[in-house]
Structure formats: C-alpha cells, structure tokens
Motif scaffolding. Structure first.
Motif, PDB file in Angstrom:
ATOM      1  N   VAL A  93       0.852  -1.197   0.000  1.00 59.28           N
ATOM      2  CA  VAL A  93       0.000   0.000   0.000  1.00 59.28           C
ATOM      3  C   VAL A  93       0.881   1.239   0.000  1.00 59.28           C
ATOM      4  O   VAL A  93       2.039   1.203   0.426  1.00 59.28           O
ATOM      5  N   ASP A  94       0.303   2.339  -0.470  1.00 59.11           N
ATOM      6  CA  ASP A  94       1.032   3.610  -0.448  1.00 59.11           C
ATOM      7  C   ASP A  94       0.781   4.317   0.882  1.00 59.11           C
ATOM      8  O   ASP A  94       0.159   3.771   1.793  1.00 59.11           O
ATOM      9  N   SER A  95       1.262   5.549   0.988  1.00 54.76           N
ATOM     10  CA  SER A  95       1.134   6.288   2.256  1.00 54.76           C
ATOM     11  C   SER A  95      -0.316   6.602   2.617  1.00 54.76           C
ATOM     12  O   SER A  95      -0.623   6.893   3.765  1.00 54.76           O
ATOM     13  N   SER A  96      -1.228   6.537   1.629  1.00 57.15           N
ATOM     14  CA  SER A  96      -2.650   6.761   1.893  1.00 57.15           C
ATOM     15  C   SER A  96      -3.403   5.452   2.104  1.00 57.15           C
ATOM     16  O   SER A  96      -4.635   5.430   2.092  1.00 57.15           O
ATOM     17  N   ASN A  97      -2.657   4.368   2.268  1.00 60.46           N
ATOM     18  CA  ASN A  97      -3.219   3.039   2.503  1.00 60.46           C
ATOM     19  C   ASN A  97      -4.029   2.515   1.312  1.00 60.46           C
ATOM     20  O   ASN A  97      -4.962   1.750   1.473  1.00 60.46           O
ATOM     21  N   ARG A  98      -3.654   2.964   0.101  1.00 65.11           N
ATOM     22  CA  ARG A  98      -4.288   2.460  -1.121  1.00 65.11           C
ATOM     23  C   ARG A  98      -3.396   1.369  -1.705  1.00 65.11           C
ATOM     24  O   ARG A  98      -2.166   1.501  -1.705  1.00 65.11           O
ATOM     25  N   ALA A  99      -4.029   0.337  -2.219  1.00 64.14           N
ATOM     26  CA  ALA A  99      -3.280  -0.791  -2.759  1.00 64.14           C
ATOM     27  C   ALA A  99      -2.523  -0.385  -4.018  1.00 64.14           C
ATOM     28  O   ALA A  99      -3.038   0.328  -4.872  1.00 64.14           O
ATOM     29  N   ILE A 100      -1.279  -0.805  -4.099  1.00 65.09           N
ATOM     30  CA  ILE A 100      -0.473  -0.621  -5.304  1.00 65.09           C
ATOM     31  C   ILE A 100      -0.635  -1.906  -6.117  1.00 65.09           C
ATOM     32  O   ILE A 100      -0.298  -2.995  -5.653  1.00 65.09           O
ATOM     33  N   THR A 101      -1.163  -1.770  -7.314  1.00 61.41           N
ATOM     34  CA  THR A 101      -1.483  -2.933  -8.133  1.00 61.41           C
ATOM     35  C   THR A 101      -0.448  -3.125  -9.234  1.00 61.41           C
ATOM     36  O   THR A 101       0.466  -2.333  -9.401  1.00 61.41           O
ATOM     37  N   HIS A 102      -0.629  -4.170 -10.010  1.00 66.96           N
ATOM     38  CA  HIS A 102       0.202  -4.516 -11.165  1.00 66.96           C
ATOM     39  C   HIS A 102       1.642  -4.836 -10.781  1.00 66.96           C
ATOM     40  O   HIS A 102       2.543  -4.630 -11.581  1.00 66.96           O
ATOM     41  N   LEU A 103       1.870  -5.328  -9.576  1.00 66.38           N
ATOM     42  CA  LEU A 103       3.207  -5.772  -9.190  1.00 66.38           C
ATOM     43  C   LEU A 103       3.384  -7.237  -9.586  1.00 66.38           C
ATOM     44  O   LEU A 103       2.441  -8.025  -9.545  1.00 66.38           O
ATOM     45  N   GLN A 104       4.586  -7.596  -9.951  1.00 68.06           N
ATOM     46  CA  GLN A 104       4.932  -8.969 -10.320  1.00 68.06           C
ATOM     47  C   GLN A 104       5.844  -9.564  -9.251  1.00 68.06           C
ATOM     48  O   GLN A 104       6.403  -8.838  -8.434  1.00 68.06           O
ATOM     49  N   ALA A 105       6.034 -10.850  -9.298  1.00 65.22           N
ATOM     50  CA  ALA A 105       6.932 -11.518  -8.350  1.00 65.22           C
ATOM     51  C   ALA A 105       8.349 -10.977  -8.475  1.00 65.22           C
ATOM     52  O   ALA A 105       9.090 -10.912  -7.484  1.00 65.22           O
ATOM     53  N   THR A 106       8.738 -10.546  -9.665  1.00 61.42           N
ATOM     54  CA  THR A 106      10.093 -10.017  -9.876  1.00 61.42           C
ATOM     55  C   THR A 106      10.295  -8.650  -9.235  1.00 61.42           C
ATOM     56  O   THR A 106      11.424  -8.177  -9.128  1.00 61.42           O
ATOM     57  N   ASP A 107       9.226  -8.013  -8.778  1.00 53.96           N
ATOM     58  CA  ASP A 107       9.325  -6.715  -8.103  1.00 53.96           C
ATOM     59  C   ASP A 107       9.687  -6.874  -6.620  1.00 53.96           C
ATOM     60  O   ASP A 107       9.856  -5.873  -5.924  1.00 53.96           O
ATOM     61  N   PHE A 108       9.800  -8.094  -6.142  1.00 55.48           N
ATOM     62  CA  PHE A 108      10.029  -8.357  -4.733  1.00 55.48           C
ATOM     63  C   PHE A 108      11.343  -9.113  -4.532  1.00 55.48           C
ATOM     64  O   PHE A 108      11.790  -9.856  -5.400  1.00 55.48           O
TER      65      PHE A 108
END
Length: 65
Positions: free
Chosen positions: A42-57
């Motif tokens: 989530v961002d600083s406003s507690n909104r979900a950050i979408t479109h992340l892949q396993a390679t982003d972690f």
C-alpha cells in the motif's frame, strides 16, 4: 476390595517406569522447498499498489536472499 501393599507398590513402580521411558526427546525433521508468501503493498494513503509482479520483490530469510 482391598488390595495388598505389594500390588500397590508394583503399580507405582510400573507407572514410574512408563513415565521415565516417555521422557525421551522426540526429534522431528522436515524440509520445505516451496513456501507461499502473501503480500499486500500500500502507499502512504493506505491504497493498494497494483500490477506488481513476483520479480518486483526480494524475499529474505534471516537477512539472506
């Protein structure tokens, strides 16, 4: 029915032997090659950050990759 003292003594000895035999350490070994890890980003406003892949972690265990 009244039991003899020898019978009661034999019962106590038998139960004690069973308890002492049960005190052995039990060792359980296992291995896992795949673990599922769920993450919510989530961002600083507690909104979900979408479109992340396993390679982003980067997954670390005890500070090691």
């Amino acid at each position: 029915m009244l039991r003899s003292p020898y019978f009661l003594l034999a019962c106590v000895v038998l139960v004690s032997a069973c308890v002492l035999a049960a005190d052995d350490d039990v060792v359980f070994k296992s291995d896992v090659s795949l673990v599922r890890v769920d993450a919510q980003v989530v961002d600083s406003s507690n909104r979900a950050i979408t479109h992340l892949q396993a390679t982003d972690f980067v997954l670390k265990e005890d500070g090691h990759v």
